[in-house]
Design an enzyme around this catalytic site. Structure first.
Site, PDB file in Angstrom:
ATOM      1  N   GLU A  14       0.825  -1.206   0.000  1.00  0.00           N
ATOM      2  CA  GLU A  14       0.000   0.000   0.000  1.00  0.00           C
ATOM      3  C   GLU A  14       0.865   1.264   0.000  1.00  0.00           C
ATOM      4  O   GLU A  14       0.536   2.250  -0.656  1.00  0.00           O
ATOM      5  CB  GLU A  14      -0.948   0.003   1.196  1.00  0.00           C
ATOM      6  CG  GLU A  14      -2.085  -1.009   1.088  1.00  0.00           C
ATOM      7  CD  GLU A  14      -3.093  -0.662  -0.010  1.00  0.00           C
ATOM      8  OE1 GLU A  14      -3.138   0.503  -0.445  1.00  0.00           O
ATOM      9  OE2 GLU A  14      -3.832  -1.569  -0.434  1.00  0.00           O
ATOM     10  N   GLU A  57       0.435   3.825  -3.141  1.00  0.00           N
ATOM     11  CA  GLU A  57      -0.185   5.129  -2.918  1.00  0.00           C
ATOM     12  C   GLU A  57       0.817   6.277  -2.867  1.00  0.00           C
ATOM     13  O   GLU A  57       0.462   7.409  -3.169  1.00  0.00           O
ATOM     14  CB  GLU A  57      -0.997   5.100  -1.608  1.00  0.00           C
ATOM     15  CG  GLU A  57      -2.164   4.123  -1.689  1.00  0.00           C
ATOM     16  CD  GLU A  57      -3.122   4.243  -0.524  1.00  0.00           C
ATOM     17  OE1 GLU A  57      -2.840   4.996   0.427  1.00  0.00           O
ATOM     18  OE2 GLU A  57      -4.167   3.556  -0.575  1.00  0.00           O
ATOM     19  N   PRO A  73     -17.333   3.847   6.359  1.00  0.00           N
ATOM     20  CA  PRO A  73     -18.635   4.112   5.752  1.00  0.00           C
ATOM     21  C   PRO A  73     -18.811   3.293   4.464  1.00  0.00           C
ATOM     22  O   PRO A  73     -17.820   3.130   3.746  1.00  0.00           O
ATOM     23  CB  PRO A  73     -18.573   5.605   5.442  1.00  0.00           C
ATOM     24  CG  PRO A  73     -17.493   6.140   6.327  1.00  0.00           C
ATOM     25  CD  PRO A  73     -16.512   5.040   6.502  1.00  0.00           C
ATOM     26  N   GLU A 128      -3.205  13.017  -3.969  1.00  0.00           N
ATOM     27  CA  GLU A 128      -2.011  13.779  -3.618  1.00  0.00           C
ATOM     28  C   GLU A 128      -1.319  13.053  -2.500  1.00  0.00           C
ATOM     29  O   GLU A 128      -1.941  12.282  -1.770  1.00  0.00           O
ATOM     30  CB  GLU A 128      -2.372  15.175  -3.081  1.00  0.00           C
ATOM     31  CG  GLU A 128      -2.899  16.157  -4.099  1.00  0.00           C
ATOM     32  CD  GLU A 128      -3.274  17.482  -3.420  1.00  0.00           C
ATOM     33  OE1 GLU A 128      -2.476  17.971  -2.579  1.00  0.00           O
ATOM     34  OE2 GLU A 128      -4.358  17.992  -3.704  1.00  0.00           O
TER      35      GLU A 128
END
Ligand SMILES: [Zn+2]
Length: 172
Positions: free
Chosen positions: A91, A95, A114, A141
């Protein structure tokens, strides 16, 4: 546990019978009365990575819901065949563009993503070993930020707790 808002199967994924509910140890669990399949509503495990430059933390801006446009540590769900350390390194690379080495366990946090996905996130400390800082995958970003100068709202309570733990650890 209240299962009314959860992703409960209406029909058995194995035999298509209508699912029922059974009380098991005080918990109502979705159960197939025909084949006995029980749907356990377990949290999904994931990993988060704390990469620092001096006293600045690496955060990414989320490109997709939930909490699109808000900020979080590089984080993601474990793939079926991964161990959690591999998830953390993968990850981070996907990212942020950074190759990292995990240097220790920092915290294990749980919460509800959520709309209603229960998660357990294992946060590791990590240090950069290579790569180049560049937002990728589901990050819009990426940057390093001082704790008292965060770039925007932090997406998840678990991540806010980790930031607070870092702040306590570092002191004023
Ligand atoms: Zn069934």
């Amino acid at each position: 546990m209240n299962t009314t808002n959860r992703h409960v199967f209406k029909h058995c994924p194995h035999c298509r019978a209508d699912m029922a509910l059974r009380l098991e140890g005080g918990i109502q669990r979705p159960l197939c009365p025909d084949c006995g399949f029980v749907q356990y509503l377990n949290p999904a495990p994931g990993a988060g990575v704390i990469v620092l430059r001096e006293r600045k933390v690496c955060l990414v801006k989320r490109k997709f819901p939930p909490r699109q446009g808000q900020w979080s540590f590089p984080t993601g769900f474990m793939e079926w065949d991964e161990d959690v350390q591999l998830t953390a390194r993968r990850e981070a690379l996907e990212e942020t563009g950074l190759e990292v080495r995990l240097t220790g366990l920092f915290a294990v946090e749980s919460g509800i993503l959520p709309p209603d996905i229960p998660v357990l996130v294992v946060f590791y400390r990590a240090e950069e070993t290579g790569g180049e800082l560049q937002a990728g995958d589901d990050a819009e970003e990426v940057g390093f930020f001082a704790l008292d100068d965060l770039p925007g709202p932090v997406a998840f309570a678990a991540h806010r707790r980790v930031l607070a733990m870092l702040a306590r650890e570092w002191g004023p």
